[in-house]
Scaffold this active site. Structure first.
Site, PDB file in Angstrom:
ATOM      1  N   HIS A 224       0.941  -1.052   0.069  1.00 51.10           N
ATOM      2  CA  HIS A 224      -0.039  -0.027  -0.043  1.00 51.10           C
ATOM      3  C   HIS A 224       1.003   1.406  -0.045  1.00 51.10           C
ATOM      4  O   HIS A 224       1.773   1.238  -0.867  1.00 51.10           O
ATOM      5  CB  HIS A 224      -0.938   0.010   1.046  1.00 51.10           C
ATOM      6  CG  HIS A 224      -1.978   0.851   1.407  1.00 51.10           C
ATOM      7  ND1 HIS A 224      -2.354   1.664   0.160  1.00 51.10           N
ATOM      8  CD2 HIS A 224      -3.065   1.151   2.366  1.00 51.10           C
ATOM      9  CE1 HIS A 224      -3.604   2.395   0.708  1.00 51.10           C
ATOM     10  NE2 HIS A 224      -3.999   2.087   1.784  1.00 51.10           N
ATOM     11  N   HIS A 266      -2.111  -2.097  -9.565  1.00 48.48           N
ATOM     12  CA  HIS A 266      -3.088  -1.430  -8.497  1.00 48.48           C
ATOM     13  C   HIS A 266      -4.514  -2.398  -8.567  1.00 48.48           C
ATOM     14  O   HIS A 266      -4.982  -2.729  -9.780  1.00 48.48           O
ATOM     15  CB  HIS A 266      -3.491  -0.173  -9.197  1.00 48.48           C
ATOM     16  CG  HIS A 266      -4.443   0.779  -7.952  1.00 48.48           C
ATOM     17  ND1 HIS A 266      -5.672   0.384  -7.807  1.00 48.48           N
ATOM     18  CD2 HIS A 266      -4.013   1.559  -7.078  1.00 48.48           C
ATOM     19  CE1 HIS A 266      -6.197   1.309  -6.959  1.00 48.48           C
ATOM     20  NE2 HIS A 266      -4.995   1.916  -6.337  1.00 48.48           N
ATOM     21  N   ASP A 319       2.345   6.053  -6.319  1.00 53.56           N
ATOM     22  CA  ASP A 319       3.731   5.921  -5.368  1.00 53.56           C
ATOM     23  C   ASP A 319       4.910   6.013  -6.401  1.00 53.56           C
ATOM     24  O   ASP A 319       5.951   6.085  -5.778  1.00 53.56           O
ATOM     25  CB  ASP A 319       3.609   4.801  -4.570  1.00 53.56           C
ATOM     26  CG  ASP A 319       2.558   4.747  -3.314  1.00 53.56           C
ATOM     27  OD1 ASP A 319       2.388   6.016  -2.834  1.00 53.56           O
ATOM     28  OD2 ASP A 319       2.140   3.706  -2.985  1.00 53.56           O
TER      29      ASP A 319
END
Ligand code: ACO
Length: 376
Positions: A224, A266, A319
């Site tokens: 995450h 994802h 990210d």
């Protein structure tokens, strides 16, 4: 009871109703309170989008001034927090220090008033927590690394003041603009693991602090939010082992060993580009010159992305560019996921408010695979 079916990892399961945000994959949009998040990131600053997230509408000039005033007013930490920070084990991850402080802040509140889960009480508490998060984060890092504490400067805006406390010096306007944009990108994203954790906790009528602490524990994991730190470590690892020319072989070898490349894939986007990653990627080249190794890191970043697409058909998530942007801005790597949490606090507060306003306890069932019948 409704017909139960099992979906590993709850993939595709509708967990709740919400009017906060929605990932519209068909139109490749992240919808936040009826607005396109990417458009908001291009045109609004974090505090405006935080207001929208919390209150459901974009602020008027007066509402924004009032909100930013509240964030300034509550930005300083009680003296006890600084004393707590001095006691923390130096090995601790900043993220763990951050949630320890959040628990401590809950302890400074009147236990009876903490039980008030009304919209007003949650928003009041939530705005205070959001205001305190930059100083909590920067000073947790500083205490753990033996650096002098930095107090919030009320003359600075939210992102400028946060970056100032992280770096220990006044940031330039370009750095503030890009940093603020990353905070908008991170602010809210429908039902990731951390938000789900927060809502599950809130659904017991536990308090807002507990829900944010639970979300922080979830966000830390490398699958995450922790991925933004892992991305920076990977890019530096490749830099040390041959640079951009070695990036392709590095990725291929990792994949051959069955390892994951952090910052890719994802659950919802999987084979699509995360719109936040597309936006943040635009700002990478202009930051490259900020560090001597910047240009080479950008080349590595581009090569890894190309190879991941070729080998796995996977695209970057938020990210991936964020990890590089924060590095190029000179922010220590162990702060990347804590920064994500600071931004996401607005989204989490909105979800706790919504959960408490229309509460039903989360309590799913299991597909039991143990022995049938009782053992003698
Ligand atoms: N590197 C290599 N392979 C990957 C990656 C990756 N980053 N992500 C997914 N895959 C592969 C899996 O190995 C799997 O392949 P297989 O079907 O051949 O076994 C397939 O893609 C599906 O992967 P799952 O793990 O089943 O997908 P899931 O939806 O459960 O996982 C997740 C999503 C956890 C984000 C995953 O893509 C991942 O581990 N990514 C790396 C960590 C990361 O970047 N996390 C940040 C998420 S975004 C955020 O928090 C802001």
């Amino acid at each position: 009871m409704a017909q139960a079916s099992y979906s590993p990892g709850l993939e595709g399961v509708i967990a709740t109703t919400t009017s906060i945000s929605y990932l519209d994959t068909e139109h490749e949009q992240i919808v936040l309170r009826g607005y396109d998040l990417i458009e908001l990131a291009r045109t609004k600053r974090y505090t405006e989008v935080a207001y929208l997230t919390l209150y459901g509408h974009l602020p008027s000039a007066a509402e924004l001034a009032g909100f930013e005033g509240q964030l300034r007013e509550h930005a300083e930490l009680p003296g006890e927090v600084y004393r707590l920070l001095d006691l923390l084990p130096r090995r601790m991850h900043v993220m763990d220090a951050q949630r320890t402080v959040l628990s401590f802040l809950a302890g400074l509140e009147d236990p009876e008033s903490l039980k008030d889960t009304s919209v007003e009480a949650n928003l009041r508490r939530g705005v205070r927590v959001l205001a305190q998060m930059p100083a909590v984060t920067a000073n947790a890092y500083r205490a753990l690394r033996g650096l002098p504490r930095v107090r919030p400067d009320p003359s600075l805006g939210f992102s400028e003041g946060f970056l100032y406390m992280l770096l220990g010096s006044r940031p330039d306007p370009d750095a503030v603009r890009v940093f603020d944009l990353t905070l908008v990108c991170y602010i809210e994203h429908e039902m990731p693991n951390s938000t789900f954790a927060a809502r599950v906790i809130a659904s017991t009528l536990s308090d807002l602090y507990g829900a944010v602490v639970g979300a922080a524990a979830s966000l830390k994991g490398p699958l995450h939010g922790g991925a933004n730190e892992a991305v920076a470590h990977m890019l530096l690892d490749i830099l040390r082992h041959g640079g951009a020319d070695a990036a392709e072989a590095y990725v291929v070898e990792r994949l051959r060993r069955g390892e994951r490349i952090m910052g890719f894939g994802h659950r919802v986007y999987m084979r699509r580009y995360d719109p936040r990653a597309l936006l943040m990627r635009e700002f990478v080249p202009q930051l490259a010159a900020r560090r001597p190794e910047g240009e080479e890191l950008v080349r590595i970043h581009q090569t890894v992305e190309r190879v991941m697409h070729r080998e796995k058909g996977l695209y970057p998530n938020a990210d991936y560019p964020a990890g590089l942007i924060y590095y190029l801005l000179g922010i220590p790597i162990e702060l990347y996921t804590p920064i994500f949490l600071v931004s996401r606090t607005a989204g989490l507060v909105a979800h706790v408010v919504e959960q408490h306003a229309h509460n039903r306890l989360f309590r799913p069932r299991v597909l039991y695979e143990g022995p049938r019948g009782l053992r003698p």
